[in-house]
Enzyme design. Structure first.
Site, PDB file in Angstrom:
ATOM      1  CG  ASN A  31      19.113 -29.855  23.923  1.00  0.00           C
ATOM      2  OD1 ASN A  31      17.977 -29.934  23.463  1.00  0.00           O
ATOM      3  ND2 ASN A  31      19.568 -28.733  24.450  1.00  0.00           N
ATOM      4  CG  ASP A  32      21.207 -28.316  27.520  1.00  0.00           C
ATOM      5  OD1 ASP A  32      21.865 -28.871  26.622  1.00  0.00           O
ATOM      6  OD2 ASP A  32      21.150 -27.084  27.666  1.00  0.00           O
TER       7      ASP A  32
END
Length: 470
Positions: A31-32
């Site tokens: 993710n991020d």
């Protein structure tokens, strides 16, 4: 157990939904984007990562590097949870800083529902040692819950260090909190840097970035839950930020957790997370999940924030499928085909009728995704209602406001990469999405307009000869 990302097998390279010129993890979950830095000729991108499952959980920091922003080499994992410590259940998002010449990661530790701010240092960007004093910020300020306190972004201004942390005030309004330090280790809370003033600006702000651009300062926040990324332009004086303008970077939450870094040439580059938009049953067999956007360049134009793909991407263009001046009408579409493409469309100024670009169409058009610019409604719209015959994928439509000035031509850059779609409109609007057609013959494209319109249209295949990691 220590896991080396270089030893993890990459999932099936023939997965039709896996992009070829966007970065994906070797396996597992992404993710991020986290700390990003350019050092000794290479870009280093760290990211939120579950190395063993393509689902969120057991969050580590993955690591990849590149000499050219195009081909990426998997590096050893940077951070892993340490049981019974502040990050025992996850090393959440954060940022990179050179503190007195030492590479330093700042991140949020997660343990038993409590979020705290932590720190790690390195000598080579590969192996990292966590600070013995973690957590360096153990508690949020008043009016902020312990689970609404995350994603430190650290920068130097003058002789002091500053940290901006994403938060929610009273669990009701998104906010960015400002801290200060003389040495990058001990931190003092100052005040709220900026906060939501309207309900559409969100309950929680995640992954804040705060940086100078030209003569302005820019605050970028990701609005939770998945309401996209907003930016605020203004001034930063006497440790106070005064917002003067605001806008949306990615409409409708297609990309999230944007993170910015300065390159050796002075360019300000940004990456974002593009999540999976299909049911877990479709994700797990493939063994991977999550994509990073292409690197994007930020600029200040006419006092506003502009976002465009980096110029290096043109090096991945392979075969020219069509190119040149076109007359676009309702009855004779301009056709092309492909699943990994770079498309550029420029239309004559002051058009008054919609123009449609269809992608990943089946021959009978039972599957089709339609990108429409509607000048009357001042909207750039992505219709995904027929993007797939599989009901287990997200087929919601997306839109972003786009008002052209008098005499301005529409300029679209469309990047299609397997299941990933990024759309840039003259630098002033961006849509990011995922598309999962079920039919193997859903590879056709067509360009139409509701009235005859003049323009230029070019389409290249992309990434067929990307080559090995560098």
């Amino acid at each position: 157990m220590m896991i080396n990302a270089r030893s993890l097998p990459r999932p099936n390279a023939h997965d039709r939904y896996r992009p070829v010129y966007h970065f994906t993890p070797p396996s597992g979950w992404l993710n991020d984007p986290n700390g990003i830095v350019h050092h000794e000729g290479r870009w280093h991108v760290y990211y939120q990562h579950n190395p063993t499952q393509p689902t969120w959980g057991d969050i580590h920091w993955g690591h990849a590097s590149s000499a050219d922003l195009l081909t990426w080499r998997d590096e050893p994992l940077a951070l892993a949870p340490s049981p019974t410590t502040a990050d025992g259940q996850g090393c959440f998002s954060g940022s990179f800083a050179w503190v007195n010449g030492t590479p330093t990661l700042y991140y949020t530790g997660w343990q038993n529902g409590v979020q705290t701010q932590c720190r790690a240092t390195s000598q080579d960007l590969m192996t990292w040692e966590k600070d013995a004093n973690n957590p360096i910020i153990p508690h949020p300020p008043e009016h902020v819950r312990q689970d609404d306190f995350r994603d430190p972004y650290v920068f130097q201004h003058g002789k002091r260090w500053y940290m901006v942390i994403g938060a929610s005030l009273h669990h009701d309004r998104g906010a960015a909190l400002l801290y200060r330090s003389d040495n990058g280790q001990q931190w003092t809370y100052l005040h709220v840097l900026h906060t939501a003033t309207r309900t559409d600006q969100g309950v929680m702000w995640e992954c804040p970035n705060f940086f100078p651009l030209g003569d302005r300062w820019v605050l970028v926040v990701s609005v939770w839950p998945k309401l996209g990324a907003r930016y605020f332009l203004g001034s930063f004086e006497d440790e106070r930020f005064t917002a003067e303008r605001e806008g949306v970077i990615d409409g409708d939450g297609g990309a999230f957790a944007h993170l910015t870094a300065v390159g050796p040439d002075g360019r300000l580059l940004q990456w974002a997370w593009i999540d999976e938009q299909r049911h877990r049953d479709l994700i797990v067999p493939g063994g991977w999940a999550g994509v990073l956007s292409v690197p994007r360049q930020l600029a200040l134009v006419d006092g506003d924030l502009y976002v465009q793909p980096v110029s290096e991407l043109t090096q991945l263009r392979d075969k020219l499928l069509c190119g040149g001046e076109v007359l676009i009408g309702p009855t004779e579409p301009t056709g092309f085909q492909g699943t990994h493409l770079d498309l550029q469309l420029t239309l004559e100024a002051d058009i008054e009728h919609p123009v449609h670009l269809s992608l990943l169409c089946s021959p009978d058009r039972s599957e089709e995704t339609i990108l429409t610019f509607d000048p009357g409604a001042r909207l750039l719209k992505l219709d995904r209602s027929r993007s797939s015959l599989d009901p287990r994928v997200n087929r919601d439509s997306q839109r972003v406001h786009l008002a052209l000035r008098r005499g301005e031509r529409l300029e679209l850059r469309v990047l299609l990469d397997g299941s990933v779609l990024e759309v840039y409109a003259g630098g002033r609007a961006c849509l990011t999405s995922r598309l999962y057609p079920s039919r193997t013959d859903s590879v056709l494209g067509r360009l139409t307009a509701e009235r005859v319109t003049a323009g230029t249209f070019t389409v290249w295949t992309m990434g067929e000869d990307k080559g090995p990691p560098r």
